[in-house]
Every structure is written in C-alpha cells, then in structure tokens.
Design an enzyme around this catalytic site. Structure first.
Site, PDB file in Angstrom:
ATOM      1  N   HIS A 100     -10.654 -12.186   7.165  1.00  0.00           N
ATOM      2  CA  HIS A 100      -9.942 -11.196   7.971  1.00  0.00           C
ATOM      3  C   HIS A 100     -10.840 -10.723   9.101  1.00  0.00           C
ATOM      4  O   HIS A 100     -12.050 -10.596   8.916  1.00  0.00           O
ATOM      5  CB  HIS A 100      -9.491 -10.010   7.108  1.00  0.00           C
ATOM      6  CG  HIS A 100      -8.406  -9.228   7.773  1.00  0.00           C
ATOM      7  ND1 HIS A 100      -8.677  -8.239   8.684  1.00  0.00           N
ATOM      8  CD2 HIS A 100      -7.053  -9.327   7.687  1.00  0.00           C
ATOM      9  CE1 HIS A 100      -7.524  -7.756   9.126  1.00  0.00           C
ATOM     10  NE2 HIS A 100      -6.527  -8.394   8.546  1.00  0.00           N
ATOM     11  N   ASP A 152      -1.751 -12.307   3.324  1.00  0.00           N
ATOM     12  CA  ASP A 152      -0.875 -13.475   3.288  1.00  0.00           C
ATOM     13  C   ASP A 152      -1.062 -14.339   2.042  1.00  0.00           C
ATOM     14  O   ASP A 152      -0.216 -15.183   1.755  1.00  0.00           O
ATOM     15  CB  ASP A 152      -1.109 -14.337   4.534  1.00  0.00           C
ATOM     16  CG  ASP A 152      -0.595 -13.651   5.781  1.00  0.00           C
ATOM     17  OD1 ASP A 152       0.545 -13.168   5.735  1.00  0.00           O
ATOM     18  OD2 ASP A 152      -1.328 -13.585   6.783  1.00  0.00           O
TER      19      ASP A 152
HETATM   20  N1  ACO Z   1     -11.480 -20.513   5.751  1.00  0.00           N
HETATM   21  C1  ACO Z   1     -12.685 -21.068   5.986  1.00  0.00           C
HETATM   22  N2  ACO Z   1     -13.622 -20.493   6.745  1.00  0.00           N
HETATM   23  C2  ACO Z   1     -13.330 -19.306   7.282  1.00  0.00           C
HETATM   24  C3  ACO Z   1     -12.107 -18.656   7.080  1.00  0.00           C
HETATM   25  C4  ACO Z   1     -11.169 -19.317   6.266  1.00  0.00           C
HETATM   26  N3  ACO Z   1      -9.993 -18.775   6.025  1.00  0.00           N
HETATM   27  N4  ACO Z   1     -12.104 -17.487   7.716  1.00  0.00           N
HETATM   28  C5  ACO Z   1     -13.276 -17.394   8.326  1.00  0.00           C
HETATM   29  N5  ACO Z   1     -14.008 -18.495   8.056  1.00  0.00           N
HETATM   30  C6  ACO Z   1     -15.347 -18.800   8.536  1.00  0.00           C
HETATM   31  C7  ACO Z   1     -15.280 -19.456   9.902  1.00  0.00           C
HETATM   32  O1  ACO Z   1     -15.159 -20.851   9.833  1.00  0.00           O
HETATM   33  C8  ACO Z   1     -16.603 -19.019  10.475  1.00  0.00           C
HETATM   34  O2  ACO Z   1     -17.628 -19.761   9.899  1.00  0.00           O
HETATM   35  P1  ACO Z   1     -18.884 -20.232  10.757  1.00  0.00           P
HETATM   36  O3  ACO Z   1     -19.560 -18.957  11.179  1.00  0.00           O
HETATM   37  O4  ACO Z   1     -19.663 -21.066   9.811  1.00  0.00           O
HETATM   38  O5  ACO Z   1     -18.320 -20.977  11.926  1.00  0.00           O
HETATM   39  C9  ACO Z   1     -16.735 -17.610   9.959  1.00  0.00           C
HETATM   40  O6  ACO Z   1     -16.036 -17.581   8.726  1.00  0.00           O
HETATM   41  C10 ACO Z   1     -16.136 -16.587  10.925  1.00  0.00           C
HETATM   42  O7  ACO Z   1     -14.817 -17.011  11.221  1.00  0.00           O
HETATM   43  P2  ACO Z   1     -13.923 -16.390  12.348  1.00  0.00           P
HETATM   44  O8  ACO Z   1     -12.645 -17.135  12.462  1.00  0.00           O
HETATM   45  O9  ACO Z   1     -14.721 -16.236  13.605  1.00  0.00           O
HETATM   46  O10 ACO Z   1     -13.754 -14.959  11.696  1.00  0.00           O
HETATM   47  P3  ACO Z   1     -12.792 -13.869  12.105  1.00  0.00           P
HETATM   48  O11 ACO Z   1     -13.161 -12.716  11.304  1.00  0.00           O
HETATM   49  O12 ACO Z   1     -12.723 -13.702  13.552  1.00  0.00           O
HETATM   50  O13 ACO Z   1     -11.402 -14.530  11.652  1.00  0.00           O
HETATM   51  C11 ACO Z   1      -9.345 -14.937  10.742  1.00  0.00           C
HETATM   52  C12 ACO Z   1     -10.410 -13.887  11.035  1.00  0.00           C
HETATM   53  C13 ACO Z   1      -8.830 -15.527  12.074  1.00  0.00           C
HETATM   54  C14 ACO Z   1      -8.189 -14.242  10.027  1.00  0.00           C
HETATM   55  C15 ACO Z   1      -9.936 -16.060   9.883  1.00  0.00           C
HETATM   56  O14 ACO Z   1     -10.509 -15.513   8.706  1.00  0.00           O
HETATM   57  C16 ACO Z   1      -8.930 -17.117   9.548  1.00  0.00           C
HETATM   58  O15 ACO Z   1      -8.676 -18.010  10.374  1.00  0.00           O
HETATM   59  N6  ACO Z   1      -8.302 -17.058   8.321  1.00  0.00           N
HETATM   60  C17 ACO Z   1      -7.296 -18.002   7.938  1.00  0.00           C
HETATM   61  C18 ACO Z   1      -5.960 -17.647   8.566  1.00  0.00           C
HETATM   62  C19 ACO Z   1      -5.346 -16.424   7.925  1.00  0.00           C
HETATM   63  O16 ACO Z   1      -5.282 -16.275   6.712  1.00  0.00           O
HETATM   64  N7  ACO Z   1      -4.819 -15.556   8.794  1.00  0.00           N
HETATM   65  C20 ACO Z   1      -4.133 -14.326   8.356  1.00  0.00           C
HETATM   66  C21 ACO Z   1      -4.969 -13.099   8.607  1.00  0.00           C
HETATM   67  S1  ACO Z   1      -4.127 -11.658   8.060  1.00  0.00           S
HETATM   68  C22 ACO Z   1      -2.950 -11.449   9.208  1.00  0.00           C
HETATM   69  O17 ACO Z   1      -3.102 -11.691  10.357  1.00  0.00           O
HETATM   70  C23 ACO Z   1      -1.644 -10.947   8.778  1.00  0.00           C
END
Ligand code: ACO
Length: 376
Positions: free
Chosen positions: A262, A313
């Site tokens: 998140h 989710d």
């Molecule tokens: N699976 C695998 N790795 C992840 C995930 C995930 N779900 N979420 C974050 N990471 C990792 C990234 O790959 C990254 O790793 P790295 O530093 O080695 O490259 C690190 O964690 C940071 O990731 P970001 O995407 O930059 O983190 P951010 O906090 O900005 O992202 C987000 C938040 C977009 C929700 C992300 O966690 C994600 O894509 N999750 C999956 C999609 C999801 O479930 N979305 C719903 C969110 S709730 C909502 O909107 C209602």
C-alpha cells in the site's frame, strides 16, 4: 516551473489540500471517517449511516438516518433512456468500462446535473449513489440476456444490491457482510480515484464528470482493479499447495502480487482485518472455505518472503466470490461504495475551491533550435 518545484514520485507524502473527511495513520494502521475509527464503524454502522457521516460530518440520529434511507430508496430509479445505451455495448465490455460510460451518460438525464448550489449537489450525490448500484446490477443482468430486476425499496442499500444482482433476497449474514464491505470501502483520504474526482471538480466540471474521472481511475489494477486481479491470481494458483511456489516464482520474476502493499499503510490495512473475518465466516457458512484458506496461505507466504501486508482488495476477493458476485463485478462493487466518499470530496472541494494545478519539474532539453520541415 518555479525555481523551487521538485517532483515527488507519485506525490508520496505530499498534502495536496486540507480535508476533514477521512484520515489515515499508515504506520499504526488506523483509518477514521470524520475522526471515528473504522473498526467501530465496521462493527456498528451500515452504508447509509456511513454516507451520512461522510457528507454531514457527524453520525445521524434515528430519524435523520430513516429519512436518508427512504430518500435513497426513492432515488432507486434509472431513466429509461439509459438502458438502450447499456444494451448497445458489446457483451464483452468490461463492467467497469460500462459503468464509467453509464455514469457519464446519466448526466444529460439528471435534472440537477448542472446545479452548483449546495443543496442540489447533495441531492445529486444521494441520487448518484443510489443509481450506481442499479447501474452495476443492470449491466450484469443485460449482458446475461435478462431484464434488470426492479429494486426493493424495503431493503437496505447493501441488501438491495445483492437482491438486484442475484434475483433472490439475500440471507441476513450475506446482507450484513455486503453492508460491512460497503462501509469499509466508502472513503480513503486522497487515494487516486478521489484525487481524480477532486481535480475534475476543481475546474467546476459537473458531478457526473468528476465521478466519471474517478471511475476511470479506480479501474486500474494498481488501485481498485486489484480485487479482480486477486481473484484471477487465486484461480491461477488453483490449490493451497501451489500458493508458496507461486509466490516465489512471481517474486523471482519481479511480478507484483495483487492485493498486497500500500502507498500509505506500512502495517496491516485495518480494512483487511474485517474483510479477512468476513471471508472466513462467509466461507464457513457456505461450506466452501477453499478461497479463504488459499488466501490465508498466500498472505503468510507474501508476508514471510517480501514483508508485504494484505490491503483492502485482498480478502474482498474471496469474500465476494463466496457471495456469488462475478469476478469482473468486484471493482464495480468497490465503486458502489466509494461513490459515497467521492461525492463527499467533490462537495468539500467545491465548498472552498481552488483549481488544482500542480507543476512539473521539467527535465527535457532547452534552447533547441527550430528546424524547418524540409530540413529535418
Ligand atoms: N508485490 C510485489 N512487490 C511489491 C508489491 C506487491 N504487491 N507492492 C510493492 N512491492 C515492492 C515493489 O516491487 C518495490 O520493490 P523494489 O523496491 O525492490 O523495486 C517496493 O515494494 C515498493 O513498491 P512501490 O510500487 O513503489 O510501492 P508503493 O508503496 O508506491 O506501491 C502499490 C503501492 C502501488 C499499491 C503497490 O504496493 C502495488 O502495486 N500493489 C499491488 C496492487 C494493489 O494491490 N493495489 C491496490 C492498492 S489498495 C487500493 O488502491 C484500493
């Protein structure tokens, strides 16, 4: 660009505006609507009460709540002109695309669509919230070759939604689970879709336009579309034993695991706590805990391997599955709830409007000479 403007990736930790609607403590995992903890609301409130809280700033008394319930039930009607628009779409249209189109198309039919006075905007917010559920149910019925089911004004918003989708009165526990899910999804500070709605509203665009922008934004799998993606993941995994190798393979391939992580929470998303409980109890009642058990396994492996927590989710997917909701309707169901927050945010934006117009940190070339077309 002004001298000081520096880009912040994804606007993380940037406060775009003041808001009194909902607050998040991402470190301690706290979400509150108008200062009231989401755990208390999930345990004691229904969707209509939550709508009143988000819009009015305080919990309604009994008579105010009854009046709101009756008004929202009265607003359960779609203009006849909308159904031919839904029918004209290819059956393969994703329901979120159909919903986005339908909400935009409702604008011209709405007697208050261009009204900016505060009263009309509130009336319109209630109507659009009532209609959103009808549109989602109608999309599903029409694409399956059935006529939409007439709403039942004696049912709550949540129970009526299940009734219109499934054509039979929901059990008390199914209606309660749906109600709790709608409460949990109703608002979440400046998430991407709410921000989109506020940006549109800040230009003084109409409410239908702002909600259409929000729906377009919610659809993406990094935001609301993740609940559908979670179910597709569970289906792809297939068995509990496959959960662990699936996670390892996905992480090794640098794939994102949907329903985890998140932008704000760095601990358990408080909404996931309730959705996990609902997923378990609905599964047990239906005698089908397969999706819940697989989800739990997946959650523990992702936590151990990557330190990521389940978000809103993740468990909504297995809960909606057991409620009999088709997978591609999961994100539209999210929208049925989140419109309560979107409309409250549009009203808050307009009450003290300032055009939202940030800047870019320009990193492109400068002083590039112009080359006439026949010399390029
Ligand atoms: N699976 C695998 N790795 C992840 C995930 C995930 N779900 N979420 C974050 N990471 C990792 C990234 O790959 C990254 O790793 P790295 O530093 O080695 O490259 C690190 O964690 C940071 O990731 P970001 O995407 O930059 O983190 P951010 O906090 O900005 O992202 C987000 C938040 C977009 C929700 C992300 O966690 C994600 O894509 N999750 C999956 C999609 C999801 O479930 N979305 C719903 C969110 S709730 C909502 O909107 C209602």
């Amino acid at each position: 660009m002004t001298e000081t403007a520096k880009a912040v990736g994804g606007l993380r930790n940037v406060a775009v505006a003041e808001s009194g609607i909902s607050s998040i403590d991402g470190v301690r995992g706290i979400l509150a609507y108008r200062g009231i903890d989401i755990h208390a609301l999930a345990e004691h409130s229904g969707f209509e009460e939550t709508f009143a809280l988000l819009h009015d700033g305080k919990l309604p008394g009994r008579s105010a709540l009854a009046a709101l319930g009756s008004e929202m039930a009265r607003e359960r009607a779609l203009p006849p002109g909308l159904l031919p628009i839904l029918e004209a779409m290819p059956r393969s249209t994703h329901p979120m695309t159909a919903l986005r189109t339908a909400i935009s198309a409702l604008g011209p039919f709405d007697p208050d669509a261009d009204a900016t006075p505060a009263e009309a905007l509130l009336r319109n917010s209630r109507r659009l919230t009532a209609q959103m559920a009808l549109v989602v149910a109608a999309i599903d019925r029409l694409r399956n070759g059935h006529r939409p089911i007439a709403p039942d004004p004696t049912l709550s918003h949540a129970a009526n939604l299940l009734y219109m989708l499934r054509g039979r009165q929901p059990t008390a526990s199914a209606a309660l689970a749906m109600d709790v899910a709608l409460v949990l999804h109703a608002d979440h500070e400046f998430n991407a879709s709410t921000f989109a709605a506020r940006v549109a509203a800040s230009t003084l665009a109409d409410l239908h336009g702002a909600i259409t922008a929000a729906l377009a934004t919610l659809k993406g799998p990094l935001h609301g579309g993740a609940n559908e993606a979670v179910m597709r993941t569970l289906e792809a995994i297939g068995t509990i034993e496959r959960a662990e190798p699936y996670v390892r393979e996905a992480l090794a391939a640098k794939k994102k695991l949907m329903g985890f992580g998140h932008a704000v929470y760095k601990t358990e998303d408080p909404r996931a706590t309730h959705l996990r409980r609902l997923s378990r109890s609905l599964g047990e009642e239906a005698g089908d805990t397969r999706w819940f058990v697989m989800s739990e396994r997946l959650e523990s492996v992702v936590k151990a391997e990557k330190g990521l927590y389940a978000n809103v989710d993740f468990y909504s997917a297995s809960a909606y599955r057991v409620l009999g909701i088709p997978t591609d309707l999961f994100t539209p169901i999210f929208a049925v709830s989140r419109i309560a927050g979107w409309t409250a945010h549009v009203r808050e934006q307009l009450a003290a409007n300032k055009l939202i117009r940030p800047e870019a940190e320009y990193v492109g070339p400068s002083h590039v000479p112009y080359v006439p077309i026949d010399k390029r």
